[in-house]
Design a protein around this motif. Structure first.
Motif, short mmCIF file in Angstrom:
data_model
loop_
_atom_site.label_atom_id
_atom_site.label_comp_id
_atom_site.label_asym_id
_atom_site.label_seq_id
_atom_site.Cartn_x
_atom_site.Cartn_y
_atom_site.Cartn_z
N VAL A 93 0.84 -1.01 -0.17
CA VAL A 93 0.07 0.10 0.34
C VAL A 93 0.88 1.22 0.19
N THR A 94 0.65 2.56 -1.03
CA THR A 94 1.20 3.62 -0.54
C THR A 94 0.17 4.58 0.29
N ILE A 95 0.41 5.07 0.77
CA ILE A 95 -0.11 5.90 1.17
C ILE A 95 0.81 8.06 1.52
N TYR A 96 0.20 8.85 0.90
CA TYR A 96 0.48 10.02 0.60
C TYR A 96 0.40 10.93 1.75
N HIS A 97 1.54 11.70 1.85
CA HIS A 97 0.87 12.92 3.22
C HIS A 97 -0.77 13.08 3.04
N GLY A 98 -0.89 12.85 4.55
CA GLY A 98 -2.03 14.19 4.67
C GLY A 98 -3.39 13.30 4.91
N ALA A 123 -2.67 11.85 -1.34
CA ALA A 123 -2.53 13.82 -0.23
C ALA A 123 -3.92 13.78 -0.12
N GLY A 124 -3.84 13.98 1.43
CA GLY A 124 -5.45 14.73 1.39
C GLY A 124 -6.32 13.88 1.93
N ALA A 125 -6.59 12.36 1.13
CA ALA A 125 -7.65 11.48 1.41
C ALA A 125 -7.60 11.00 2.62
N GLN A 126 -9.06 11.32 3.34
CA GLN A 126 -9.96 10.87 4.46
C GLN A 126 -10.79 9.44 3.96
N LEU A 127 -10.11 8.35 4.67
CA LEU A 127 -11.16 7.19 4.96
C LEU A 127 -11.62 6.99 5.86
N LEU A 128 -12.47 7.14 6.35
CA LEU A 128 -13.74 7.50 6.98
C LEU A 128 -14.23 6.42 7.40
N GLY A 129 -14.41 5.44 9.20
CA GLY A 129 -15.37 4.61 9.66
C GLY A 129 -15.24 3.21 9.21
N ILE A 133 -11.92 -1.02 2.44
CA ILE A 133 -11.34 -0.67 0.14
C ILE A 133 -10.50 -1.29 -0.32
N GLY A 134 -10.77 -2.12 -1.50
CA GLY A 134 -10.50 -4.00 -1.41
C GLY A 134 -9.15 -3.19 -2.62
N ASP A 135 -8.93 -4.76 -3.09
CA ASP A 135 -7.32 -4.35 -3.78
C ASP A 135 -7.30 -3.71 -5.43
N ASP A 136 -5.93 -3.22 -5.16
CA ASP A 136 -5.57 -2.54 -6.56
C ASP A 136 -6.86 -1.18 -6.48
N VAL A 137 -7.41 -1.11 -5.10
CA VAL A 137 -7.95 0.40 -5.33
C VAL A 137 -7.43 2.00 -5.52
N ARG A 138 -7.07 2.45 -6.08
CA ARG A 138 -6.80 3.78 -6.40
C ARG A 138 -7.85 5.03 -5.93
N ILE A 139 -7.15 6.40 -4.73
CA ILE A 139 -8.31 6.92 -4.52
C ILE A 139 -7.47 7.99 -4.41
N GLY A 140 -8.22 9.28 -4.82
CA GLY A 140 -7.40 10.48 -5.88
C GLY A 140 -7.51 11.02 -4.89
N SER A 141 -6.76 12.32 -4.32
CA SER A 141 -6.13 12.86 -3.55
C SER A 141 -7.60 14.12 -3.11
N ASN A 142 -7.29 14.08 -1.42
CA ASN A 142 -9.06 14.93 -1.04
C ASN A 142 -10.25 14.58 -1.16
#
Length: 171
Positions: A93-98, A123-129, A133-142
């Motif tokens: 897993v790769t996590i960017y700042h914020g 960067a800046g993404a918020q995953l709450l609760g 999140i499944g495999d091979d997912v990409r979550i955009g900044s903020n």
């Protein structure tokens, strides 16, 4: 050494293994997390929390020692990353700042996200609760993600709108 190799593959700025070990705050924070997590598991919780308190002060990366983190987590840049106590993070897993893997409300029990393998969190993404999140997912900044995301999806924007296909350069 596979950890260092995986970082070199994911970060074009990585030039040398010594640079990665000595100068990457995310690598250092994960190193200390592994030690703190060991103490957490054998019920030396105050010691584990103390170690991670010092890590948070030094690197501005807040990883709860009770979180479960898989192999080769790469926290790039790192400042402002928060990983809550009941978070579960898969391999590569790769996590960017914020980024925050946080809870919602004051519920007890599992209250933080579960992140699959080979996930990139911008960067800046918020995953709450208590979401998955499944495999091979990409979550955009903020992006704000409040619902489960299935394998291979790309998520962008406020409230995490699901997009079926998206050029790679946007994230």
């Amino acid at each position: 050494m596979s950890y260092i190799k995986s970082i070199k593959e994911r970060d074009p700025a990585a030039r040398h293994w010594l640079q990665i070990i000595l100068l990457y705050p995310g690598v250092r924070a994960v190193f200390w997390y592994r030690i703190a997590h060991f103490f957490w598991k054998i019920h030396f919780k105050f010691l584990a929390e103390s170690i991670m308190f010092l890590v948070r002060r030094r690197y501005s990366i807040d990883i709860h020692p009770g979180a479960q983190i898989g192999k080769r987590l790469f926290i790039d840049h790192g400042v402002g990353v928060v990983i809550g106590e009941t978070s579960i993070i898969g391999d590569d897993v790769t996590i960017y700042h914020g980024v925050t893997l946080g809870g919602r409300g004051t519920a007890h029990g599992k209250r933080h996200p579960t992140v699959g393998n080979n996930v990139m969190i911008g960067a800046g993404a918020q995953l709450l609760g208590n979401i998955t999140i499944g495999d091979d997912v990409r979550i955009g900044s903020n992006s704000t993600v409040l619902e489960d995301i299935s394998n291979g999806q790309v998520v962008i924007g406020y409230k995490g709108k699901l997009k079926q296909s998206l050029p790679e350069y946007v994230i």
